[in-house]
Design a protein around this motif. Sequence first.
Motif, PDB file in Angstrom:
ATOM      1  N   LEU A  90      83.864  52.579  84.583  1.00 11.77           N
ATOM      2  CA  LEU A  90      83.114  52.936  83.398  1.00 11.77           C
ATOM      3  C   LEU A  90      81.779  52.055  83.369  1.00 11.77           C
ATOM      4  N   GLN A  91      81.482  51.390  84.177  1.00 13.79           N
ATOM      5  CA  GLN A  91      79.869  50.960  84.392  1.00 13.79           C
ATOM      6  C   GLN A  91      79.725  50.196  83.084  1.00 13.79           C
ATOM      7  N   LEU A  92      80.613  49.219  82.570  1.00 14.77           N
ATOM      8  CA  LEU A  92      80.035  48.522  81.500  1.00 14.77           C
ATOM      9  C   LEU A  92      79.414  47.218  81.916  1.00 14.77           C
ATOM     10  N   ASN A  93      78.008  47.398  81.737  1.00 14.15           N
ATOM     11  CA  ASN A  93      77.010  46.346  82.030  1.00 14.15           C
ATOM     12  C   ASN A  93      76.066  46.226  81.102  1.00 14.15           C
ATOM     13  N   GLY A  94      75.462  45.245  80.780  1.00 17.60           N
ATOM     14  CA  GLY A  94      74.625  44.707  79.955  1.00 17.60           C
ATOM     15  C   GLY A  94      73.419  43.808  80.316  1.00 17.60           C
ATOM     16  N   LYS A  95      72.292  43.914  79.716  1.00 16.10           N
ATOM     17  CA  LYS A  95      71.163  42.569  80.066  1.00 16.10           C
ATOM     18  C   LYS A  95      71.958  41.359  79.697  1.00 16.10           C
ATOM     19  N   PHE A 106      73.268  39.645  73.111  1.00 12.56           N
ATOM     20  CA  PHE A 106      74.656  39.752  72.459  1.00 12.56           C
ATOM     21  C   PHE A 106      75.507  40.797  73.164  1.00 12.56           C
ATOM     22  N   VAL A 107      75.102  41.857  73.198  1.00 11.42           N
ATOM     23  CA  VAL A 107      75.708  43.141  73.971  1.00 11.42           C
ATOM     24  C   VAL A 107      76.240  42.736  75.058  1.00 11.42           C
ATOM     25  N   SER A 108      75.697  42.026  76.201  1.00 16.67           N
ATOM     26  CA  SER A 108      76.276  41.567  77.275  1.00 16.67           C
ATOM     27  C   SER A 108      77.708  40.825  76.972  1.00 16.67           C
ATOM     28  N   LYS A 109      77.571  39.925  76.082  1.00 14.81           N
ATOM     29  CA  LYS A 109      78.681  39.026  75.795  1.00 14.81           C
ATOM     30  C   LYS A 109      79.774  39.859  74.831  1.00 14.81           C
ATOM     31  N   VAL A 110      79.382  41.017  74.206  1.00 17.54           N
ATOM     32  CA  VAL A 110      80.444  41.734  73.633  1.00 17.54           C
ATOM     33  C   VAL A 110      81.106  42.584  74.796  1.00 17.54           C
ATOM     34  N   ILE A 111      80.387  43.049  75.728  1.00 12.15           N
ATOM     35  CA  ILE A 111      80.941  43.854  76.805  1.00 12.15           C
ATOM     36  C   ILE A 111      81.818  42.917  77.658  1.00 12.15           C
TER      37      ILE A 111
END
Length: 722
Positions: free
Chosen positions: A332-337, A341-346
């Motif tokens: 799924l390649q669930l990655n974030g910076k 906040f987005v990375s913490k949600v991921i």
Amino acid sequence: MAKEEGSSVEVRQRKKHKTSGSQEARAQKTRSPAVSERLSKYLSFQRFAKVLIGCIAAVVSGVMHVFYLSAYHERKFWFSNRQELEREITFQGDSAIYYSYYKDMLKAPTFERGVYELTHNNKTVSLRTINAVQQLSLYPELIASVLYRATGSHEMIEPVYFYIGIVFGLQGIYVTALFVTSWLMSGTWLAGMLTVAWFLINRVDTTRIEYSIPLRENWALPYFACQVAALTGYLKRNLNTYAERFCYLLMSASTYTFMMVWEYSHYVLFLQAVSLLLLDVFSEEQSDKIYEVYKIYIFSLFLGYLLQFENPALLVSPLLSLVGALMLIKCLQLNGKKGTFVSKVIKVFKFYLVCTLPLTLNLIMKTFVPHKENEHVLKFLEVKFGLNVTKNFTLNWLLCQESLQAPSQDFFLRLTQSSLLPFYILVLIICLLSMTQVIFRRMNGKSQKEIVTLEDGRIGERPEIIYHVFHTLILGSLAMLMEGLKFLWTPYVCMLAAFGVCSPELWMTLLKWLRLRTVHPILLALILSMAVPTIIGLSLWKEFFPRLITELTELQEFYDPDTVELMTWIKRQAPVAAVFAGSPQLMGVIKLCTGWMVTSLPLYSDDDLLKRNENIYQIYSKRSAEDIYKILTSYKANYLIVEDAICNEMGTMRGCRVKDLLDVANGHVLCEEDNKLTFSKYGRFCHEVKINYSPYVNYFTRVYWNRSYFVYKVNTVISFQS
């Protein structure tokens, strides 16, 4: 003029000095590559000599362990001086079944014919045709029979010695793999020597090879040890390409072989997969390697599924569900910076998927794949952990087995007396504290070092150490619940404790915390890594070496004349087509020693066989002669064998005797406050049938007896004359 001449002379002299200095510099430059080349050659030779000596020590340790097992087995059973029947009786229970099929393979005219007879076997269990290769994982016996034929060993060695020799040889590989694993972790082969010493001294708790040679775990665990050694090398940082490729290939081959020879191997690999998942969470830079290991799991599962006659247990195994879910999450390649906040949600969403997706996949697989193999395991776990209460004889009988009880105090006492447990706890605490320190350092925004040196004293940053700590904690937790799992955990304890006391990095980690100023910590760590194992080795040599020598010099004897007489009577007096009924353990011995058909087998992975075992055990319950007769005739039994040891059993654990469990299952015992017997107008069958009065003599005729066994013929024509 004189001054000018003097000055010119000085200039010339200065020029000479300059030219001579430059010449010396050039000479040093020309000499430095030669010196560095000699130094590199010396270091390479030193490294090669160290590896060579370690490899020789590992091989010698394995070979010596094989010789020890062979000598101890000969002294214990006096094997070479016995007849074939007496040798075969030493194989008890399910071990007898495995060896009996090895004999059947050697009797077959061709290998193909032997395999066909095993996969379409109707000469073992009455009224049933079974695929013995699939149900009993008989691939070791197939390979052993092929090797025996192909090598022409029938002209030099008896089949039983060839079979035992292969198993003992695998135990030598087992010890060598543990040696190498500890060596890879600590960097010194001294840790491997200490691992082997602890393994041998605590062999009562590390292996069951002395009691039951053909057990599947004795064939499988050496391959698992090789897999763990390869995985340890594969997880190391800064590994060169060739070494990484070799570790990967060895890991692939040993994982698949391990899965093929033991029906419960996928559960063990599931625990390993959980450890790798925790490592992935803890050390993200090893993620790619970990997912390569997951690919090995999936490949081994599907190849095993095909070659094990489409075994559905592998498709519904928790290993496939966990690894499949993790691979899907990876895709799924669930990655974030990082830090956003987005990375913490991921991360929260990933955690949710890891917890729920494996369970979902497992439920889906169980819905679409017909299976029965895992049901009895789940029911057992429910009762074991107090989630359910049952009167079922089979489940209660399994719960009463010593291997499924919590370990006794003697187990911990033995590990403490050999100094293994105290050092294991010390090493484990230091590694856990160091790992905790790494977590806090990461939370403070400090990155991990790519290369951890001895001076850093951070043993908790090494990925292979993190994996082993998680793995030993999981195995140890399960071993505290079921003593049988100590044979998985205790070898791990030997290896981890030996690695710790021989590792300068571990001592450096401890010394960095203590902040000693009197002695340089690196020097003290090196001294401790040599002195502590040396002291331990000398103390073990002084205390336990004389015991080992005494065991090899004392002649023991396996004496069981009653069983020998029973087998001899069956071979001489019973018809070839006769079917025998009795306890599953005795039926395994009868199948091996006589080849006669039986009504049940000591196997606990087949629902029909489990039901048969419970029904045949009714001969020790308070049932009528007519009920027992109907049960036996439903399985076409011609002879019934009553064992005095079961009928008059004086169990040490309350409520765990076979007759007690039968009374509970049949409702002859009220499991209430007073725990009183309910009314039963029938006496215990195994007692009543010995008295020879009606109606028992109408259904059964005693044809043979000795001190331990009573054999009754099941009458085909019933006479009701008193």
